[in-house]
Design a protein around this motif. Sequence first.
Motif, PDB file in Angstrom:
ATOM      1  N   GLY A  30       0.812  -1.207   0.000  1.00  0.00           N
ATOM      2  CA  GLY A  30       0.000   0.000   0.000  1.00  0.00           C
ATOM      3  C   GLY A  30       0.848   1.261   0.000  1.00  0.00           C
ATOM      4  N   GLY A  31       2.028   1.174  -0.606  1.00  0.00           N
ATOM      5  CA  GLY A  31       2.919   2.328  -0.692  1.00  0.00           C
ATOM      6  C   GLY A  31       3.732   2.576   0.557  1.00  0.00           C
ATOM      7  N   VAL A  49      -0.956  -4.903  -2.567  1.00  0.00           N
ATOM      8  CA  VAL A  49      -2.138  -4.096  -2.245  1.00  0.00           C
ATOM      9  C   VAL A  49      -2.424  -3.127  -3.406  1.00  0.00           C
ATOM     10  CG1 VAL A  49      -3.130  -2.449  -0.620  1.00  0.00           C
ATOM     11  CG2 VAL A  49      -1.674  -4.313   0.222  1.00  0.00           C
ATOM     12  N   ALA A  50      -1.397  -2.435  -3.848  1.00  0.00           N
ATOM     13  CA  ALA A  50      -1.571  -1.513  -4.981  1.00  0.00           C
ATOM     14  C   ALA A  50      -2.007  -2.268  -6.235  1.00  0.00           C
ATOM     15  CB  ALA A  50      -0.266  -0.751  -5.240  1.00  0.00           C
ATOM     16  N   GLU A 119      -3.725   3.467   9.026  1.00  0.00           N
ATOM     17  CA  GLU A 119      -4.259   4.784   8.675  1.00  0.00           C
ATOM     18  C   GLU A 119      -3.359   5.483   7.666  1.00  0.00           C
ATOM     19  OE1 GLU A 119      -6.113   7.371  11.214  1.00  0.00           O
ATOM     20  OE2 GLU A 119      -7.252   5.811  12.249  1.00  0.00           O
ATOM     21  N   ALA A 120      -2.052   5.356   7.869  1.00  0.00           N
ATOM     22  CA  ALA A 120      -1.106   5.972   6.920  1.00  0.00           C
ATOM     23  C   ALA A 120      -1.263   5.341   5.544  1.00  0.00           C
ATOM     24  CB  ALA A 120       0.332   5.798   7.428  1.00  0.00           C
ATOM     25  N   MET A 121      -1.461   4.024   5.527  1.00  0.00           N
ATOM     26  CA  MET A 121      -1.639   3.319   4.251  1.00  0.00           C
ATOM     27  C   MET A 121      -2.921   3.773   3.553  1.00  0.00           C
ATOM     28  SD  MET A 121      -1.673  -0.803   3.563  1.00  0.00           S
ATOM     29  CE  MET A 121      -0.138  -1.082   4.439  1.00  0.00           C
ATOM     30  N   GLN A 122      -3.975   3.896   4.332  1.00  0.00           N
ATOM     31  CA  GLN A 122      -5.252   4.345   3.764  1.00  0.00           C
ATOM     32  C   GLN A 122      -5.121   5.758   3.189  1.00  0.00           C
ATOM     33  OE1 GLN A 122      -8.506   1.841   6.416  1.00  0.00           O
ATOM     34  NE2 GLN A 122      -8.017   3.907   7.029  1.00  0.00           N
ATOM     35  N   PRO A 132     -11.891   7.579  -1.049  1.00  0.00           N
ATOM     36  CA  PRO A 132     -11.595   6.845   0.178  1.00  0.00           C
ATOM     37  C   PRO A 132     -11.144   5.405  -0.105  1.00  0.00           C
ATOM     38  CG  PRO A 132     -13.703   7.984   0.344  1.00  0.00           C
ATOM     39  CD  PRO A 132     -13.271   8.091  -1.082  1.00  0.00           C
ATOM     40  N   VAL A 133     -10.078   4.998   0.556  1.00  0.00           N
ATOM     41  CA  VAL A 133      -9.597   3.615   0.458  1.00  0.00           C
ATOM     42  C   VAL A 133      -9.529   3.058   1.875  1.00  0.00           C
ATOM     43  CG1 VAL A 133      -7.687   2.093  -0.184  1.00  0.00           C
ATOM     44  CG2 VAL A 133      -8.240   4.072  -1.624  1.00  0.00           C
TER      45      VAL A 133
END
Length: 165
Positions: A30-31, A49-50, A119-122, A132-133
């Motif tokens: 997720g980055g 995830v990406a 939360e950082a990933m979202q 929103p992810v």
Amino acid sequence: MSALAPRLRIGQGFDVHPFSPDPSRPLVLGGIVFDGHAGLVGHSDADAVAHAITDALLGAAGLGDIGHHFPDTDPTWKGADSLSLLAAASALVRADGWSIANVDCTVVLEAPKLAPVREAMQDRLGAVVGAPVSVKAKRAEKLGAIGRSEGIACFAVALLVAEAT
Ligand code: MG
């Protein structure tokens, strides 16, 4: 998009990557880079995830899949930051007349724990997608290859809304 096309479309994506024996390979999900954890094998940065989200978005718009747009035979994408692929896929979806309503994904893994960076990933993914992810983590309870910590999988769904014309 034809005049008869529905106003809403849903897409799903899935990806899985095995852990790499190369200790210098970073884990990227997720980055987010997970320092000190084994990375995943892949042509790009192997961000499952990406990749799952990219396929969910492309699938929802009927625009093929990640391998079609970003083939792993193309040296352009070797070692690529998968968030750039996700950004490109999001732009393709928008250019086809869709706005992205939201994305939800479930990462299946035994380790590392996602809670501290969820939360950082979202936020990271949401900024790239422009919607929103939500990210959830699930363990495989020692079942199968993921349960034996041989890799990480991710499932994603994306909802698109037709842009008003
Ligand atoms: Mg992949």
